[in-house]
Design a protein around this motif. Sequence first.
Motif, PDB file in Angstrom:
ATOM      1  N   CYS A   1       0.832  -1.192   0.000  1.00 43.10           N
ATOM      2  CA  CYS A   1       0.000   0.000   0.000  1.00 43.10           C
ATOM      3  C   CYS A   1       0.870   1.247   0.000  1.00 43.10           C
ATOM      4  CB  CYS A   1      -0.918  -0.003   1.217  1.00 43.10           C
ATOM      5  SG  CYS A   1      -2.032  -1.427   1.274  1.00 43.10           S
ATOM      6  N   THR A   2       0.468   2.230  -0.777  1.00 45.18           N
ATOM      7  CA  THR A   2       1.320   3.404  -0.988  1.00 45.18           C
ATOM      8  C   THR A   2       1.413   4.297   0.243  1.00 45.18           C
ATOM      9  OG1 THR A   2      -0.594   4.586  -1.920  1.00 45.18           O
ATOM     10  CG2 THR A   2       0.881   3.450  -3.461  1.00 45.18           C
TER      11      THR A   2
ATOM     12  N   ASN B   1      -3.053   1.410  -4.064  1.00 47.03           N
ATOM     13  CA  ASN B   1      -2.497   0.092  -4.409  1.00 47.03           C
ATOM     14  C   ASN B   1      -3.058  -0.996  -3.496  1.00 47.03           C
ATOM     15  OD1 ASN B   1      -0.916  -1.626  -5.999  1.00 47.03           O
ATOM     16  ND2 ASN B   1       0.817  -1.529  -4.585  1.00 47.03           N
ATOM     17  N   ARG B   2      -4.383  -0.966  -3.337  1.00 51.79           N
ATOM     18  CA  ARG B   2      -5.041  -1.909  -2.448  1.00 51.79           C
ATOM     19  C   ARG B   2      -5.288  -3.271  -3.083  1.00 51.79           C
ATOM     20  NH1 ARG B   2      -5.117  -2.026   2.655  1.00 51.79           N
ATOM     21  NH2 ARG B   2      -7.278  -2.707   2.830  1.00 51.79           N
ATOM     22  N   GLU B   3      -5.212  -3.371  -4.407  1.00 51.74           N
ATOM     23  CA  GLU B   3      -5.297  -4.648  -5.124  1.00 51.74           C
ATOM     24  C   GLU B   3      -6.679  -5.300  -5.052  1.00 51.74           C
ATOM     25  OE1 GLU B   3      -2.141  -7.020  -3.575  1.00 51.74           O
ATOM     26  OE2 GLU B   3      -0.574  -5.881  -4.595  1.00 51.74           O
TER      27      GLU B   3
ATOM     28  N   THR C   1      -7.078   2.303  -6.333  1.00 55.80           N
ATOM     29  CA  THR C   1      -5.939   2.088  -7.229  1.00 55.80           C
ATOM     30  C   THR C   1      -4.749   2.936  -6.806  1.00 55.80           C
ATOM     31  OG1 THR C   1      -7.428   1.586  -9.081  1.00 55.80           O
ATOM     32  CG2 THR C   1      -5.159   2.205  -9.619  1.00 55.80           C
TER      33      THR C   1
ATOM     34  N   CYS D   1      -1.581  -3.094   5.828  1.00 61.25           N
ATOM     35  CA  CYS D   1      -2.438  -2.656   4.742  1.00 61.25           C
ATOM     36  C   CYS D   1      -3.623  -1.850   5.239  1.00 61.25           C
ATOM     37  CB  CYS D   1      -2.908  -3.860   3.936  1.00 61.25           C
ATOM     38  SG  CYS D   1      -1.577  -4.667   3.047  1.00 61.25           S
TER      39      CYS D   1
END
Length: 690
Positions: free
Chosen positions: A271-272, A389-391, A386, A590
């Motif tokens: 995660c960013t 960056n949680r996928e 997005t 996360c």
Amino acid sequence: MIKVSWKPLNPLDKACGFSEFWAGPSVRTRQIRSIPDTSDADGRLSPRKELRRVSSLLSLHCSVPAAMEDIEDLVAGGGTPPGFRLPLTTVGVNPKKKKLSSKLYGSVDSAKPSPVSNSIPGTQTIYIKTFGCSHNQSDSEYMAGQLSAFGYSLTDIPEEADLWLINTCTVKSPSQSAMDTLITKCKTAKKPLVVAGCVPQGSRDLKELDGVSIVGVQQIDRVVEVVEETLKGHEVRLLNRKTLPALDLPKVRKNKFIEILPINVGCLGACTYCKTKHARGHLGSYTIDSLVGRVKTVIADGVKEIWLSSEDTGAYGRDIEVNLPMLLKAIVTVLPPDGSTMLRVGMTNPPFILEHLKEIAEVLSHPCVYSFLHVPVQSGSDPILTAMNREYTVSEFRAVVDTLIELVPGMQIATDIICGFPGETDEDFQRTINLISEYKFSQVHISQFYPRPGTPAARMKKVPSNVVKNRSRELTSVFEAFTPYAGMEGRIERIWITEVATDGIHLVGHTKGYIQVLVVASDSMLGSSALVRITSVGRWSVFGEVIETLNCPDAHNSSLNKSSVKGDPYLCDGPCGSYSCSREEDTCACAGDSCGQKVPEEGSFAVRNDASEDRSKSDLISWVLKKRKSQVRKNQLDNEIGSGNGLKQDPHKAKDWGSIDKALLGGIVLSFLTAVAVLIHLGITIHARA
């Protein structure tokens, strides 16, 4: 080629048993090309063994470079058993420096704490403070257990401690700021300090950590060594990652009925906004056998609630070719069939349970598993997910929630929201509000975005701070408008009682859906299960009365002091009722800085010992006043409960004097009579002399 120095020793050196091999800066060196490993007939050491002895002597007289990072830089092998104390020659430290005389060199730096006068290891008192998630809480309990086993006393009063141990959290900026404040306070008090947890592991170069001993997140089994050297005035740093700490280390639980069991460390996400990944690292899972063995042990110890904790429970086992459903099924087979011990599954991110939803639902439906799961969504907008960056997408999150609610009766789901993530528009935020309003989750951890140094999100264009605050307030208002407890009055529920409420009067129990219920009952019911009737509900509270006790704790458990299980629960709500989560709620790599609407710096770990409790109760006056205040609060709560049930309160009964009031009145009357008697006696004496 090895160089050693040769110097004849004086008679005093020989009397101490030193060899004639010695190192000195002013003696010339000779080269030894080959030294046979033999001994003389008279038992003298061979030249090679003498050389080994020289090496050990040299290590005693050589200082360690000030910039040394880790003990492992000097220690070969896999470390030592827990609690084993390495000598100074094998523990890398920055030794204490003798202070220069103020008469010769003027002012002397007095900010650095001096070594503790009591030099006997294991006789000092330690204060432990914990920030952050339940995983951090478990780490602190393990460190407290090792220190206690080695003989150190534990206290929750900082001023009484010889050393402070701070276990830190790096999820949010406020929690790290609270750590900085506590470190400054400790240095001002000139107390030796050890810092553990995610902050030093993820940001080892912080200026606040200068001159401070450090224990990394995977080095908690060596806390005794670090504490001992710090008490001597040395600075020790243990940050290298190694094998996972053993699960069977000594442990002092904050609540003896609750075992926080870490099933893995780290995660598979990136995660960013997440700083925790820098500290906890990549996924590392414990084996199923080791975890099941630990569950058996804690059940035998009298534990009534087991929390599975990690940065992401859903990712468990992917590094050792197993998965979470396999672990859960293995654990439930060893839980007592009478339902006396309950299992709570910790936070899981959506991507890693999508393929196991039906198996997870089957386990959550088990009679000995709470029907509760923490699944953070973070945002109701796919573009923001997005950017994080949680996928996963919002639709995939919906699939998780819908499936669990459909398959698990009375399912309670908690989630997280980050308000004001970089790039979030009004439309993105409105989608988040719509998602929360649609599901009316039982708990929502609402947090403003905090940029953490070193993360990609910290370099993104930020949303104005006033906009972030307004969005956080708006979402909080939406959440607080829910009425989750409506219709619960009169229902009969089974609860598991594990702690004492903050008012000191009620006991705290949880239903199968982890709904918190407050009951007035004897503390002998701690650790038991009971049937209760819900008598009154409010926005943040549910009250009940005990109908029948199902599982009575043994005599050992019933003697538990209330202070050892006193909690500070955060009441949360949902469509089927409420539940509580501790302020050390699972905070994950996360889940980032959204875990816990109550800021983590409010949570703490302070181990009480009997001596400190006895001292705190020694003041009779304060004890009486405290008991009277508790009695007044109890009467108020009883009145509220009665009002909620439509019961008419007897006005004469409300004015009845309690035992504390009578005792206070008696004390006042006795004091008055004593004063009158003294005055009369003085008057008679003066009159007689006149």
